[in-house]
Design a protein around this motif. Structure first.
Motif, PDB file in Angstrom:
ATOM      1  N   ARG A  21       0.833  -1.203   0.000  1.00  0.00           N
ATOM      2  CA  ARG A  21       0.000   0.000   0.000  1.00  0.00           C
ATOM      3  C   ARG A  21       0.865   1.250   0.000  1.00  0.00           C
ATOM      4  N   TYR A  22       0.353   2.287  -0.668  1.00  0.00           N
ATOM      5  CA  TYR A  22       1.081   3.544  -0.785  1.00  0.00           C
ATOM      6  C   TYR A  22       0.063   4.679  -0.645  1.00  0.00           C
ATOM      7  N   GLU A  23       0.250   5.549   0.322  1.00  0.00           N
ATOM      8  CA  GLU A  23      -0.633   6.699   0.497  1.00  0.00           C
ATOM      9  C   GLU A  23       0.095   7.962   0.053  1.00  0.00           C
ATOM     10  N   TRP A  24      -0.622   8.827  -0.652  1.00  0.00           N
ATOM     11  CA  TRP A  24      -0.010  10.043  -1.189  1.00  0.00           C
ATOM     12  C   TRP A  24      -1.104  11.065  -1.483  1.00  0.00           C
ATOM     13  N   GLN A  34      -3.133   0.574  -3.993  1.00  0.00           N
ATOM     14  CA  GLN A  34      -2.928  -0.773  -3.476  1.00  0.00           C
ATOM     15  C   GLN A  34      -2.433  -1.691  -4.591  1.00  0.00           C
ATOM     16  N   LEU A  35      -1.346  -2.383  -4.312  1.00  0.00           N
ATOM     17  CA  LEU A  35      -0.808  -3.393  -5.222  1.00  0.00           C
ATOM     18  C   LEU A  35      -1.185  -4.771  -4.702  1.00  0.00           C
ATOM     19  N   THR A  36      -1.877  -5.535  -5.529  1.00  0.00           N
ATOM     20  CA  THR A  36      -2.208  -6.923  -5.242  1.00  0.00           C
ATOM     21  C   THR A  36      -1.381  -7.780  -6.196  1.00  0.00           C
ATOM     22  N   ALA A  37      -0.514  -8.622  -5.666  1.00  0.00           N
ATOM     23  CA  ALA A  37       0.450  -9.331  -6.502  1.00  0.00           C
ATOM     24  C   ALA A  37       0.504 -10.810  -6.130  1.00  0.00           C
ATOM     25  N   ALA A  38       0.695 -11.654  -7.146  1.00  0.00           N
ATOM     26  CA  ALA A  38       0.795 -13.094  -6.915  1.00  0.00           C
ATOM     27  C   ALA A  38       1.593 -13.725  -8.048  1.00  0.00           C
ATOM     28  N   ILE A  39       2.349 -14.770  -7.714  1.00  0.00           N
ATOM     29  CA  ILE A  39       3.195 -15.477  -8.660  1.00  0.00           C
ATOM     30  C   ILE A  39       2.428 -16.653  -9.266  1.00  0.00           C
ATOM     31  N   ARG A  40       2.513 -16.783 -10.586  1.00  0.00           N
ATOM     32  CA  ARG A  40       1.896 -17.910 -11.298  1.00  0.00           C
ATOM     33  C   ARG A  40       2.648 -19.196 -10.971  1.00  0.00           C
ATOM     34  N   THR A  41       1.919 -20.195 -10.530  1.00  0.00           N
ATOM     35  CA  THR A  41       2.547 -21.461 -10.162  1.00  0.00           C
ATOM     36  C   THR A  41       2.692 -22.365 -11.390  1.00  0.00           C
ATOM     37  N   PRO A  42       3.647 -23.306 -11.351  1.00  0.00           N
ATOM     38  CA  PRO A  42       3.801 -24.232 -12.479  1.00  0.00           C
ATOM     39  C   PRO A  42       2.598 -25.140 -12.671  1.00  0.00           C
ATOM     40  N   GLN A  43       1.896 -25.436 -11.585  1.00  0.00           N
ATOM     41  CA  GLN A  43       0.722 -26.294 -11.674  1.00  0.00           C
ATOM     42  C   GLN A  43      -0.341 -25.774 -10.710  1.00  0.00           C
ATOM     43  N   PRO A  44      -1.594 -26.175 -10.854  1.00  0.00           N
ATOM     44  CA  PRO A  44      -2.648 -25.665  -9.975  1.00  0.00           C
ATOM     45  C   PRO A  44      -2.357 -25.938  -8.512  1.00  0.00           C
ATOM     46  N   LEU A  45      -2.742 -24.955  -7.674  1.00  0.00           N
ATOM     47  CA  LEU A  45      -2.637 -25.082  -6.222  1.00  0.00           C
ATOM     48  C   LEU A  45      -4.013 -25.343  -5.640  1.00  0.00           C
ATOM     49  N   ALA A  46      -4.042 -25.866  -4.460  1.00  0.00           N
ATOM     50  CA  ALA A  46      -5.305 -25.899  -3.722  1.00  0.00           C
ATOM     51  C   ALA A  46      -5.698 -24.472  -3.395  1.00  0.00           C
ATOM     52  N   SER A  47      -7.015 -24.189  -3.396  1.00  0.00           N
ATOM     53  CA  SER A  47      -7.464 -22.834  -3.093  1.00  0.00           C
ATOM     54  C   SER A  47      -7.212 -22.519  -1.626  1.00  0.00           C
ATOM     55  N   GLY A  48      -7.180 -21.197  -1.354  1.00  0.00           N
ATOM     56  CA  GLY A  48      -7.045 -20.767   0.037  1.00  0.00           C
ATOM     57  C   GLY A  48      -5.609 -20.546   0.467  1.00  0.00           C
ATOM     58  N   ALA A  49      -4.680 -20.284  -0.497  1.00  0.00           N
ATOM     59  CA  ALA A  49      -3.303 -19.997  -0.124  1.00  0.00           C
ATOM     60  C   ALA A  49      -3.238 -18.759   0.748  1.00  0.00           C
ATOM     61  N   ALA A  50      -2.259 -18.727   1.628  1.00  0.00           N
ATOM     62  CA  ALA A  50      -2.149 -17.605   2.565  1.00  0.00           C
ATOM     63  C   ALA A  50      -1.804 -16.341   1.821  1.00  0.00           C
ATOM     64  N   SER A  51      -2.238 -15.202   2.355  1.00  0.00           N
ATOM     65  CA  SER A  51      -1.910 -13.910   1.762  1.00  0.00           C
ATOM     66  C   SER A  51      -1.044 -13.135   2.731  1.00  0.00           C
ATOM     67  N   ARG A  52      -0.367 -12.110   2.166  1.00  0.00           N
ATOM     68  CA  ARG A  52       0.536 -11.289   2.971  1.00  0.00           C
ATOM     69  C   ARG A  52       0.265  -9.829   2.679  1.00  0.00           C
ATOM     70  N   THR A  53       0.353  -9.002   3.701  1.00  0.00           N
ATOM     71  CA  THR A  53       0.182  -7.560   3.558  1.00  0.00           C
ATOM     72  C   THR A  53       1.447  -6.863   4.001  1.00  0.00           C
ATOM     73  N   ARG A  54       1.817  -5.832   3.242  1.00  0.00           N
ATOM     74  CA  ARG A  54       3.001  -5.084   3.625  1.00  0.00           C
ATOM     75  C   ARG A  54       2.770  -3.606   3.391  1.00  0.00           C
TER      76      ARG A  54
END
Length: 276
Positions: free
Chosen positions: A201-204, A256-276
């Motif tokens: 997140r970036y406030e300005w 707000q930047l929402t970012a995620a890395i594409r996995t080589p194969q499908p993941l189970a749903s519900g992966a943890a998220s991180r905020t910074r």
């Protein structure tokens, strides 16, 4: 997607030069963070990630990536917005089309970015289509902009009366506490195609003269859709408030930047998220 929503998306291109002049850019730290998430070393001049930008407008988010030497292909619905982007950035390749129906190219990208445009895409397909455009290990970056409390706070409180008088309702998207803007990884997690979602997140703030602020409003789809009588009345009311407040207004933004890395194969749903 409803036909009315499709038509509303097209209003942005009705005055491309105005859009280019008044729409704000994005914080430099956003691009530093994108480089970090892409694994590009600081001050690196030899790494040129392949970027697909969805909804480039006239290049507000694009120009800083071009300046860093990144290779950008953009998809833009509006021919006029795309034309201005090409004029500004000769290195940019712009495809004039609707991303929702665009046949994805064979090439795969290191970064798929959509800045203040992702919410206009079809929610049933947008995340999966971006995943299909990414190489394994590539980055999806969704950038959203929110008007939050701060700046000329009294003006933004008083202006609601103008919206009630001329639009019959309070301003949509009025300022909210920054802390109430949610981190919501559910849509990305549900595909099982990405690793943990990260939020930054970036406030300005930006200060506008009366003319600049009214021009900014004229670049928004909801204001462009008003009748001329309602828009003239609203702008006269808002202009009087700005004059009474010294002739300028300061607006506080949360990017707000929402970012995620594409996995080589499908993941189970519900992966943890991180905020910074």
């Amino acid at each position: 997607m409803s036909s009315s929503r499709v038509e509303l998306r097209r209003t942005f291109g009705e005055d491309a030069e105005l859009y280019d002049r008044v729409r704000p850019t994005y914080p430099r730290r956003l691009y530093d963070d994108l480089a970090e998430l892409l694994g590009i070393p600081a001050r690196s001049s030899g790494t040129r990630p392949r970027v697909l930008e969805i909804g480039c407008g006239t290049g507000q988010a694009t120009a800083p990536m071009i300046a860093r030497g990144w290779s950008v292909k953009a998809v833009e619905l509006s021919p006029d917005l795309g034309r201005v982007a090409r004029d500004r950035l000769p290195e940019l390749e712009v495809v004039t089309t609707d991303f929702d129906t665009w046949p994805l190219p064979a090439e795969r990208f290191d970064l798929v970015l959509s800045a203040t445009a992702f919410h206009w895409l079809d929610p049933a397909t947008r995340v999966r289509r971006t995943a299909e455009a990414l190489r394994p290990g590539g980055l999806l970056a969704v950038v959203s902009t929110h008007h939050v409390e701060g700046g000329s706070q009294q003006f933004f409180t008083d202006m609601q009366d103008c919206y009630l008088r001329f639009m019959g309702e309070a301003e949509e998207g009025g300022p909210k506490p920054a802390a109430t803007v949610p981190d919501d990884p559910a849509e990305i997690d549900a595909t099982g195609l990405f690793g943990p979602v990260e939020f930054r997140r970036y406030e300005w703030e930006l200060t506008y003269s009366k003319a600049e602020y009214l021009d900014l409003l004229s670049s928004y789809s909801g204001h462009r859709a008003l009748t001329s009588a309602a828009r003239d009345g609203l702008y006269t009311c808002l202009g009087a408030l700005i004059d009474a407040d010294g002739g300028s207004v300061t607006k506080r933004y949360l990017t707000q930047l929402t970012a995620a890395i594409r996995t080589p194969q499908p993941l189970a749903s519900g992966a943890a998220s991180r905020t910074r």
